[in-house]
Each structure stands twice: as structure tokens, then as C-alpha cells.
Design an enzyme around this catalytic site. Structure first.
Site, PDB file in Angstrom:
ATOM      1  CB  SER A   1      -2.575  42.278 -28.783  1.00 51.74           C
ATOM      2  OG  SER A   1      -2.612  43.670 -28.617  1.00 51.74           O
TER       3      SER A   1
ATOM      4  CG  ASP B   1       5.419  50.000 -31.487  1.00 48.30           C
ATOM      5  OD1 ASP B   1       5.536  49.613 -30.316  1.00 48.30           O
ATOM      6  OD2 ASP B   1       4.471  49.671 -32.212  1.00 48.30           O
TER       7      ASP B   1
END
Ligand code: AMX
Length: 433
Positions: free
Chosen positions: A240, A372
């Protein structure tokens, strides 16, 4: 000019000669060599990006502007009644490297509020899209739809000096960032809360207003602040961050660049892993058909995943070689606020048994959990059980880091990015030599 912008400009002027000198006097200094393995293998470890905003040590994890996660949380001013700093103070810190005082923080809070209103046409775009569209697609589309607002494009078309490009990039970045919590919460409630909405509350800070617009009571405001700060930046080579930087290097504005970066975050090997962790965990419980699982049950499920050629979501990392401190920070939050929550206990059991299994399998270079593996359980506890939405919250946080980075990219005049490709035959020739 706001004091943040003034401080930023001062820092930019101080920094520019360092970059200029490195380029002018030391351009030929080697930082490493590139192997065939790196050329085929996703440029892993190739040292060819520059950022001063965060640095990722494989063993220690991330430092924001030189500070570890606990040091960052400790140093920045807190919202009264909150355990975590305001995102606004963190934005000031990421952009300038300075810890802002209360007055400087309050000014950023006020500036964000003034830029918070989401244009109606963005809402219309969201509402025109099919309701089963993935929240990340909606989020990315909303960002892209706002591109017409770009100050950078207007100034570029008027004829702007390269030295001034950081200024409209900063304006676009701030305008965009200020609106992201409202956009995210709108998507959430449109999709999952029967299209009922909670308006913005101008008394609240950025993180607090996100929690408010999600319709979730305290301490979810602190969850949001913590979550956004933890997910903000992780050096510049991750998908990203690198995508946002790459697109911005063509002098595409912040809207084009962030939307592209968000699309990269939507991949299951990157940001989508947080939804995959919850999906994996819930599948495990469902397949087992009972709540009183044993460690052996969890181990078997992990082996089943590996033996079917899938990855264990939330584990492994391209750079890190130990437990991600972002995982640890969230685990500490869980130990304080939800120690007996059954899902947290299961996630903790997974934490206990997964690293030895990945080590035994012998493929993953890093058997430890990443950010995560722990984030979904907190969301679930506070009622956000729609895991498709988790990566949007990651994206709101990630925007802080990547937008700070592209503002500095323009400040330092980084050129258009253009690595060189070779053919497979060329690699074969190089291998023979
Ligand atoms: N489970 C099973 N196998 C894994 C694994 C995991 N969690 N992590 C790595 N491996 C495997 C790889 O698939 C690769 O297999 P291959 O040789 O058959 O292709 C091998 O181990 C070597 O990979 P690596 O060098 O250790 O990792 P990488 O740099 O190529 O990839 C990552 C890193 C994160 C994509 C990988 O660890 C992974 O797929 N993890 C699970 C998904 C995940 O949690 N992603 C989130 C990362 C953090 C983030 O960006 N949000």
C-alpha cells in the site's frame, strides 16, 4: 499558515540540502547488490526506497520517527479521558518528527474538523454502487470520486514551481484524511446497519468521531485511535505504501495515489489478511461444531490449512522476524479490556501453537504473528463482526502514513519511479557467468 504547516516548511527547508548533497556528491555510493532471487522474488530486501517517517527493523519492529510503539503512545498528548493519543497529534508527529504540545494538537484537531464534511456526490457515488460491493471497493471509489477536489491539480495547471509542490500535496492530504473516518463509517452503516446513519459530532476528535459515527460507545473511541495509529505506517516498501508512492511519483495527486494504495491493501496477502484471520477462525469453530476445542484441534486445523496449500493468515512477514509489536500492542489492549473473551482465548491458543507448526513446516521465514492476527478480535468484541469491513479501518489508518510520505516526496522532489526490467534470457545469461 497553520503552525503545523509552518513547522513542516521549516523542516523541509532544513532537510532539502541533505538530499541535494547526497545526490550531488554521493550518487554512486552502493547500498547493495541485486540478485536474481530478488529480481524474481518481489524485490525483497532491495534497498532502493527512502523515507524518514518510519523504519522497520526485522527484529524490533516499527519505529515511527525514531520512536517504538510504546514510546509513541507515551509521548503524544492524549485526549482527556482517553488512554491513547489523538490521531491529529500523531499526524503532526509523522509529518514533522516533533511531538506537538497541546496547543499545536488542538490546532490540528480544529483544522481537521474544518475539512471534515464529505461532499454529497461522494455519498451519491457510494449509494449508486451495488450494496454487495466489497467495502474496500466502495472506500477506494469514494476516494477516487473526490479527485476533482484536488488543489494539487489546480495549482499544477496554473503552473507551479517544483519547490512548491509539497504545499498543495499537504492540502490534498489533509482534506482527504479529515474525511476518511466519515466515509468509512458511512460505508459500514450503509452496508451493515440497515442504512441508518449517525452524523458527525464536531465536539469530537478524528478517532472519537469515527467511533461515534460507527455508533459504538466508549472505549471504542480509544480502540479507533490505537488502531489507526498502529496501522499508519510500516516503512515504504509494503504494497500500500509503495503503490501510493509510485503513483504519486508520476505527479498524480493524493486522491489518485491513495485510491491506488488502498487497492493494494485489499489483497489477502496484505491488508485483507485481518478479515481472513477472522474467517479462518470462525470456519474452524464451525467445522469443529463445538466451543470446547483442544490445542490438538487447533493444530490439526492449522495443518489442514497448510496441507491444502493455503497460508495461515496473520502469520509471517516479508521483513519482520519476530512477533509484530503491533500485534503485541493489541494483545495488551485485549489483556486489559477483554481477557476472558472466548475469541481472544482462541486467538491466544492459535498464537501459542502456530509458530512451532510453521517452523516444523519449514517454509515461512517468519513464523510469528503480524498485526492482522490480533486486530479482528477487538473489533468483534465491540460488535463489528462484519469482517469484510476490517480492511477499511486498516486503510483509514494506512492513509495517515502514506499521505505523510507523499507530502515529503514532493517536498524533496523525488522523481518519477522507474526501475529497470530484464528478460528471463538475460537472467539465464547472468547465471551462466
Ligand atoms: N502460512 C503458510 N505459509 C507461509 C506463511 C504463512 N503464514 N507465510 C509464508 N509462508 C510461505 C510462503 O507462502 C512461501 O511459500 P512458497 O515458497 O511455497 O512460495 C514461503 O513460506 C516463504 O515465504 P516468506 O519469504 O516467509 O514470506 P513472503 O515474504 O514471501 O510473504 C507474507 C510474506 C506476509 C505475504 C506471508 O508471510 C503470508 O502469506 N502470510 C499470511 C498472510 C498475511 O498474514 N498477510 C499479512 C501481512 C501483514 C500485512 O501486510 N498486513
Amino acid at each position: 499558515m497553520s503552525s503545523l504547516k509552518e513547522t513542516l516548511f521549516k523542516k523541509i527547508e532544513e532537510h532539502r540540502p541533505r538530499t541535494t548533497k547526497l545526490l550531488k556528491d554521493h550518487s554512486d555510493v552502493k547500498l547493495g547488490e541485486v540478485t536474481i532471487g530478488q529480481a524474481i522474488g518481489g524485490a525483497r530486501g532491495v534497498r532502493c526506497l527512502v523515507t524518514d517517517i518510519s523504519y522497520l527493523d526485522p527484529m524490533e519492529g516499527i519505529r515511527f520517527r525514531g520512536k517504538t510503539i510504546p514510546e509513541t503512545f507515551e509521548a503524544l498528548p492524549k485526549i482527556p479521558g482517553s488512554d491513547y493519543p489523538s490521531v491529529e497529534s500523531f499526524w503532526y508527529f509523522l509529518l514533522t518528527g516533533d511531538v506537538p504540545n497541546k496547543k499545536q494538537t488542538d490546532e490540528v484537531v480544529a483544522d481537521f474538523k474544518a475539512r471534515r464534511q464529505v461532499p454529497q456526490y461522494v455519498i451519491d457515488v457510494l449509494r449508486a454502487m451495488p450494496r454487495d460491493t466489497h467495502p474496500m471497493t466502495l472506500f477506494s471509489a469514494a476516494i477516487l470520486a473526490m479527485q476533482r477536489e484536488s488543489v494539487f491539480v489546480r495549482r499544477y495547471n496554473e503552473g507551479m514551481s517544483r519547490m512548491d509542490q509539497w504545499d498543495p500535496m499537504y492540502e490534498d492530504a489533509t482534506n482527504l484524511l479529515a474525511k476518511l473516518p466519515s466515509i468509512g463509517a458511512y460505508i459500514y452503516r450503509m452496508k451493515y446497519k440497515a442504512d441508518t446513519h449517525v452524523g458527525t459530532n464536531m465536539d469530537l476528535d478524528w478517532g472519537g468521531d469515527f467511533a461515534h459515527q460507527m455508533g459504538i460507545a466508549k472505549p471504542y473511541d480509544d480502540v479507533s485511535r490505537m488502531y489507526f495509529i498502529l496501522h499508519s505506517d510500516h516503512e515504504s516498501g509494503n504494497v500500500s505504501a509503495h503503490t501510493t508512492h509510485l503513483v504519486a511519483s508520476a505527479l498524480s495527486d493524493a486522491y489518485y495515489s491513495l485510491s491506488a494504495g488502498i487497492n493494494g491493501l485489499a489483497g489477502p496477502l496484505h491488508g485483507l489478511a485481518n478479515q481472513e484471520v477472522l474467517r479462518w477462525t470462525m470456519n474452524f469453530l464451525q467445522t469443529l461444531g463445538k466451543d470446547d476445542y483442544t490445542e490438538e484441534d487447533v493444530k490439526q486445523a492449522l495443518w489442514d490449512t497448510l496441507n491444502s496449500g493455503q497460508v495461515v493468515p496473520g502469520y509471517g512477514h516479508a521483513v519482520l522476524r519476530k512477533t509484530d509489536p503491533r500485534y503485541t500492542a493489541q494483545r495488551e489492549f485485549c489483556l486489559k479490556h477483554l481477557p476472558d473473551f472466548p475469541l481472544f482465548k482462541l486467538i491466544s491458543t492459535i498464537y501459542k501453537v502456530t509458530p512451532p507448526i510453521l517452523q516444523e513446516q519449514g517454509k515461512a521465514k517468519n513464523p510469528w504473528p503480524n498485526v492482522d492476527a490480533q486486530s479482528g478480535v477487538i473489533q468483534w468484541y465491540y460488535g463489528v463482526t462484519e469482517w469484510d469491513f476490517y480492511t477499511v479501518m486498516f486503510g483509514i489508518g494506512r492513509a495517515i502514513g502514506v499521505l505523510a510520505n507523499i507530502t515529503w516526496d514532493r517536498a524533496l522532489g523525488y522523481p518519477i519511479e522507474r526501475p529497470k526490467s530484464l528478460t528471463t534470457a538475460m537472467l539465464e545469461d547472468a547465471a551462466k557467468k
